[in-house]
Write an enzyme that holds these catalytic residues in place. Structure first.
Site, short mmCIF file in Angstrom:
data_model
loop_
_atom_site.label_atom_id
_atom_site.label_comp_id
_atom_site.label_asym_id
_atom_site.label_seq_id
_atom_site.Cartn_x
_atom_site.Cartn_y
_atom_site.Cartn_z
N THR A 1 0.82 -1.22 0.00
CA THR A 1 0.00 0.00 0.00
C THR A 1 0.85 1.27 0.00
O THR A 1 1.88 1.33 0.67
CB THR A 1 -0.89 0.02 1.26
OG1 THR A 1 -1.63 -1.18 1.30
CG2 THR A 1 -1.84 1.21 1.26
N SER B 1 -6.46 0.49 -2.42
CA SER B 1 -7.25 -0.55 -3.10
C SER B 1 -6.77 -0.74 -4.54
O SER B 1 -6.73 -1.87 -5.04
CB SER B 1 -8.73 -0.16 -3.11
OG SER B 1 -9.19 -0.02 -1.79
N GLY C 1 3.11 -2.73 8.31
CA GLY C 1 3.41 -3.40 9.57
C GLY C 1 4.88 -3.81 9.63
O GLY C 1 5.45 -4.23 8.63
N ARG D 1 -26.14 -11.96 35.19
CA ARG D 1 -26.60 -10.62 35.52
C ARG D 1 -28.13 -10.57 35.58
O ARG D 1 -28.80 -11.02 34.66
CB ARG D 1 -26.09 -9.65 34.44
CG ARG D 1 -26.56 -8.24 34.59
CD ARG D 1 -25.83 -7.53 35.69
NE ARG D 1 -26.06 -6.10 35.65
CZ ARG D 1 -25.63 -5.27 36.62
NH1 ARG D 1 -24.96 -5.75 37.65
NH2 ARG D 1 -25.87 -3.98 36.52
N GLY E 1 -22.53 -0.87 31.33
CA GLY E 1 -21.35 -0.07 31.68
C GLY E 1 -20.12 -0.94 31.84
O GLY E 1 -19.01 -0.54 31.46
N THR F 1 -10.87 -3.25 6.63
CA THR F 1 -10.14 -2.45 5.63
C THR F 1 -8.89 -3.15 5.11
O THR F 1 -8.66 -3.18 3.90
CB THR F 1 -9.74 -1.09 6.26
OG1 THR F 1 -10.93 -0.40 6.62
CG2 THR F 1 -8.94 -0.23 5.30
N GLU G 1 -6.09 -6.12 4.20
CA GLU G 1 -6.24 -7.34 3.39
C GLU G 1 -7.39 -7.18 2.40
O GLU G 1 -8.06 -8.16 2.04
CB GLU G 1 -6.45 -8.57 4.28
CG GLU G 1 -5.18 -9.12 4.88
CD GLU G 1 -4.15 -9.53 3.83
OE1 GLU G 1 -4.55 -10.09 2.80
OE2 GLU G 1 -2.97 -9.27 4.03
N ASP H 1 -10.18 -3.81 1.28
CA ASP H 1 -11.36 -3.14 1.81
C ASP H 1 -12.61 -3.96 1.44
O ASP H 1 -12.75 -4.41 0.30
CB ASP H 1 -11.43 -1.73 1.19
CG ASP H 1 -12.74 -1.06 1.50
OD1 ASP H 1 -12.81 -0.42 2.55
OD2 ASP H 1 -13.68 -1.18 0.69
C1 LIG Z 1 -3.47 -0.81 10.67
C2 LIG Z 1 -3.21 -1.05 9.23
C3 LIG Z 1 -2.26 -1.97 8.84
C4 LIG Z 1 -1.95 -2.17 7.49
N1 LIG Z 1 -0.93 -3.00 7.15
C5 LIG Z 1 -0.51 -3.04 5.85
C6 LIG Z 1 0.68 -3.74 5.50
O1 LIG Z 1 1.36 -4.33 6.35
N2 LIG Z 1 1.05 -3.73 4.20
C7 LIG Z 1 0.33 -3.09 3.24
O2 LIG Z 1 0.73 -3.13 2.08
N3 LIG Z 1 -0.79 -2.41 3.55
C8 LIG Z 1 -1.22 -2.35 4.83
N4 LIG Z 1 -2.34 -1.63 5.17
C9 LIG Z 1 -3.06 -0.91 4.13
C10 LIG Z 1 -4.43 -1.46 3.80
O3 LIG Z 1 -4.33 -2.68 3.15
C11 LIG Z 1 -5.18 -0.38 2.99
O4 LIG Z 1 -5.50 0.64 3.90
C12 LIG Z 1 -6.41 -0.91 2.31
O5 LIG Z 1 -6.07 -1.75 1.24
C13 LIG Z 1 -7.32 0.21 1.79
O6 LIG Z 1 -6.60 1.11 1.01
P1 LIG Z 1 -6.74 2.69 1.30
O7 LIG Z 1 -6.47 2.90 2.74
O8 LIG Z 1 -5.91 3.41 0.33
O9 LIG Z 1 -8.27 3.01 1.05
P2 LIG Z 1 -9.01 3.43 -0.37
O10 LIG Z 1 -8.62 2.42 -1.36
O11 LIG Z 1 -8.63 4.85 -0.61
O12 LIG Z 1 -10.47 3.30 0.07
C14 LIG Z 1 -11.16 4.30 0.84
C15 LIG Z 1 -12.66 4.06 0.76
O13 LIG Z 1 -13.07 4.18 -0.59
C16 LIG Z 1 -13.84 3.07 -0.99
N5 LIG Z 1 -13.52 2.73 -2.39
C17 LIG Z 1 -12.30 2.54 -2.94
N6 LIG Z 1 -12.41 2.22 -4.24
C18 LIG Z 1 -13.73 2.19 -4.52
C19 LIG Z 1 -14.50 1.91 -5.67
N7 LIG Z 1 -13.94 1.54 -6.82
N8 LIG Z 1 -15.84 1.97 -5.57
C20 LIG Z 1 -16.44 2.30 -4.43
N9 LIG Z 1 -15.78 2.58 -3.30
C21 LIG Z 1 -14.44 2.52 -3.33
C22 LIG Z 1 -13.44 1.93 -0.07
O14 LIG Z 1 -14.53 1.05 0.12
C23 LIG Z 1 -13.07 2.66 1.22
O15 LIG Z 1 -14.21 2.75 2.05
C24 LIG Z 1 -2.67 -1.44 6.51
C25 LIG Z 1 -3.66 -0.53 6.90
C26 LIG Z 1 -3.91 -0.32 8.23
C27 LIG Z 1 -4.92 0.72 8.61
#
Ligand SMILES: Cc1cc2nc3c(=O)[nH]c(=O)nc-3n(C[C@H](O)[C@H](O)[C@H](O)COP(=O)(O)OP(=O)(O)OC[C@H]3O[C@@H](n4cnc5c(N)ncnc54)[C@H](O)[C@@H]3O)c2cc1C
Length: 656
Positions: free
Chosen positions: A153, A159, A192, A324, A414, A435, A437, A439
């Protein structure tokens, strides 16, 4: 079985602390991996104190403790079961997923760091690399001696992985790749193990060879040497997160970092010493999706972990509801137990039934994963169906976790809000499962694409717009003919009366075939509707992107309906395979509760589409209530069957 039975058996020493009959259900839930799961439960329980400790630790110390636990867990061999034996694993992919699911009963930072280390980082080297990478790294990865990252990412693209902006250019003079964060928002983000502990990273970058762009490929890149960023690598900490603060997520920039040509993970494509790009897979997009497809186990792992976390939450909330008391209701002698209130049953028991359903659906995905990855099944279609099923189950399993954990927190009042009762961490840590692995919404689009194209040969090549054009290019009937559901349609239509025909009593409301027919009809009808709407939009000359966007809620709904059907099928098949007896009777009850609660939740749709009369709809609601009352005496045994070690539940005051 009544609560009195539970008490008397506990008193008589049968299965101390657990309801009688729980062991048989545990065997059903653990399936083929009972031994592995028992070992992981015991190993996780040894680190139960971490759940308490973290409340006092600084973020830095929490990360360090999680690292220590991870390394200790690696020493047990239980985190590396999926790797080949020669590198310290057991060569058993199914077992590795089952182990990961049980690991989710403990601290979830340990779980996620383990997922990053062994599933993502190690998994990418195993699946995308070849012998030279395996020999160089895997033994150390499996033993926890070499910690690493999976850097896919970027800040600019999550995505849409195909659009990442990191570039790896081959330099024939030095026989090296030069890695560059080529755009301002192309730094790797949320990675990570990046902020503190990772030494190596599998970095996904656009490969450029001989001036030609070859699409996204993965390379092994050193990011830290003796605790300091490697030359040319900049690292920043993502800082405090909503949860999972024991994992060191960070950002990575590459300023012309040089790695040898052999750093390219070259299972699917390679660059020769002469500087030629070679691959057996001709189409770049197919190559890209083949690479991504090999990483599907991460998705299967997270889905399973979400379901396991729901099991923890439900165990606590249901056991609390069995102790409870609030308000006098049926007696003036003592107040009523929470779980004897109809609404409390309504809140928790359908969620419990759904957890069982998802647990069994997860078993199916795990089995399919194992078959495909151990080479038992080799056809392309099975592989694509696995990817689709994994995506769908991950989405439903993790959304379910978010919902179930919240409901369970509220059901504990609570007390549910106190950190010592686990919900604070459960909520915070599992939230992001929806989100990472993949979204969930984006994953359901993938599922829909498979349905609409029936995983056609072109499937992997198609982006959303190609898919719209593909569907529009077919007659709607052809789309339907191509889908597996269609084969069932005629049978379902004959069998499933419309809501207008005064059918209510003609089909047993508790008949599993009726439940399945309802979900199949919904899926089929929605799929046909989407195909028609896509086709109509294109026929009217609209822009394919605009057509897709207008229909997108329908697309997502169709995918959801499809996965709901798969989940119910998994439950029904599981029950049907059981020998007659009290466990099977109980599972039938629970399965009916799940089915009818699922139909009830979408009753407006079924009424709108003439498959449910108003009368029948009301009968279903009454039946769900009745089933909740019938399941209520078995609530304890049903949660005890998850066999979550007592020390991992914490919540001493709630559990008694
Ligand atoms: C705690 C954490 C750990 C992570 N660890 C890793 C890691 O180790 N390695 C790694 O590579 N990544 C990692 N990630 C990244 C994670 O895989 C991405 O955050 C995820 O794939 C989503 O990408 P984005 O955040 O860019 O969201 P976006 O792709 O920008 O999505 C944002 C929103 O837009 C919506 N959306 C996107 N495209 C469309 C579409 N075509 N149509 C309609 N809606 C859409 C989605 O549903 C989502 O709600 C991690 C993320 C977090 C928060």
């Amino acid at each position: 079985m009544t609560d009195n039975d539970v008490v008397s058996d506990v008193v008589s020493g049968v299965e101390p602390g657990r309801a009688p009959g729980a062991a048989a259900l545990t065997a059903l839930l653990d399936g083929d991996y009972a031994e592995v799961r028992a070992k992981v439960r015991a190993a996780v329980a040894e680190h139960a104190h971490l759940l308490t400790e973290v409340e006092e630790l600084t973020a830095e110390d929490y990360r360090e403790r999680v690292r220590q636990v991870l390394v200790e867990m690696a020493g047990t061999g239980l985190t590396g079961l999926g790797f080949p034996k020669e590198y310290g694993g057991a060569g058993d992919v199914g077992a590795s997923i089952a182990a990961f699911e049980a690991l989710a009963y403990g601290d979830l930072s340990v779980l996620v760091k383990s997922g990053v280390q062994f599933g993502l980082f190690g998994g990418a080297i195993l699946q995308l690399g070849t012998e030279r990478h395996h020999e160089a790294y895997l033994a150390d990865v499996v033993a926890g001696r070499l910690l690493g990252c999976f850097a896919m990412t970027e800040h600019g693209h999550g995505s849409n992985v195909a659009a990442v902006g990191t570039v790896a250019t081959y330099d024939p003079d030095s026989d090296e790749f030069v890695l560059r964060t080529a755009a301002e928002d192309a730094y790797k983000d949320y990675i990570g193990n990046a902020a503190a502990h990772g030494e190596l990273a599998v970095v996904f970058a656009q490969l450029v060879v001989g001036g030609e762009e070859r699409g996204v490929h993965a390379l092994v890149v050193p990011i830290r040497v003796d605790g300091e960023p490697a030359p040319g690598v900049r690292i920043a900490d993502d800082g405090l997160k909503m949860g999972l603060n024991g994992v060191d997520n960070g950002r990575l920039w590459f300023d012309d970092v040089r790695v040898p040509r052999t750093a390219l993970l070259n299972r699917f494509a390679d660059v020769t010493p002469a500087g030629d790009y070679v691959s057996d897979i001709e189409s770049p997009s197919r190559r890209f999706f083949t690479m991504l497809g090999t990483l599907v186990q991460g998705r299967v792992s997270v889905g399973g972990a979400g379901i396991a976390a729901s099991e923890v939450a439900l165990t606590i909330a249901i056991r609390y509801a069995l102790r409870r008391r609030q308000f006098e209701a049926t007696s003036t002698e003592q107040e009523e137990l929470l779980l004897d209130y109809g609404q409390h049953q309504r809140r928790l028991l359908p969620l419990l039934a759904r957890t069982y359903a998802l647990h069994f659906a997860q078993q199916v995905v795990r089995r399919d994963l194992h078959r495909v990855f151990s080479g038992e099944v080799t056809d392309e279609k099975s592989r694509r169906e696995l990817e689709s099923r994994a995506a769908g189950t991950k989405a439903l399993g993790t959304w379910h976790a978010t919902r179930a954990i919240q409901e369970c927190r509220e059901a504990c009042g609570g007390a549910g809000y106190l950190a010592e009762n686990r919900f604070a961490a459960l909520k915070a840590d599992t939230d992001v499962f929806t989100t990472f692995e993949g979204d969930n919404t984006v994953l359901l689009q993938l599922v829909a694409k498979g349905l609409l194209t029936d995983y056609a040969g072109e499937f992997e090549e198609m982006d959303q717009l190609d898919m719209v054009r593909f569907v529009a290019g077919l007659a709607v009937d052809t789309v339907l003919e191509k889908t597996a559901v269609h084969k069932l349609l005629e049978r379902v239509r004959d069998w499933l009366p419309s809501g207008d025909q005064g059918e209510p009593d003609s089909i047993g409301i508790r008949d599993a075939d009726y439940h399945l027919a309802m979900l199949r009809f919904r899926e089929e009808h929605m799929l046909a509707g989407v195909a028609r709407r896509l086709k109509r939009g294109i026929d009217q000359g609209m822009n394919p992107g605009a057509v897709f966007s207008r229909v997108q809620d329908h697309v997502i709904g169709t995918a959801r309906a499809h996965v709901e059907r798969l989940v119910l099928e998994a439950f029904v098949e599981k029950v049907r395979a059981m020998p007659a007896g009290p466990e099977r009777d109980l599972m039938e009850l629970l399965c009916d509760l799940h089915s009818l609660a699922t139909i009830e939740a979408d009753r407006a749709w079924f009424i709108e589409h003439g498959r449910l009369s108003v009368q029948r709809s009301k009968a279903i609601t009454a039946e769900v209530n009745r089933l909740c009352r019938d399941v209520r005496p078995h609530a304890r045994v049903l949660v005890d069957a998850f066999a979550i070690p007592e020390e991992l539940l914490r919540a001493e005051d709630l559990l008694g």
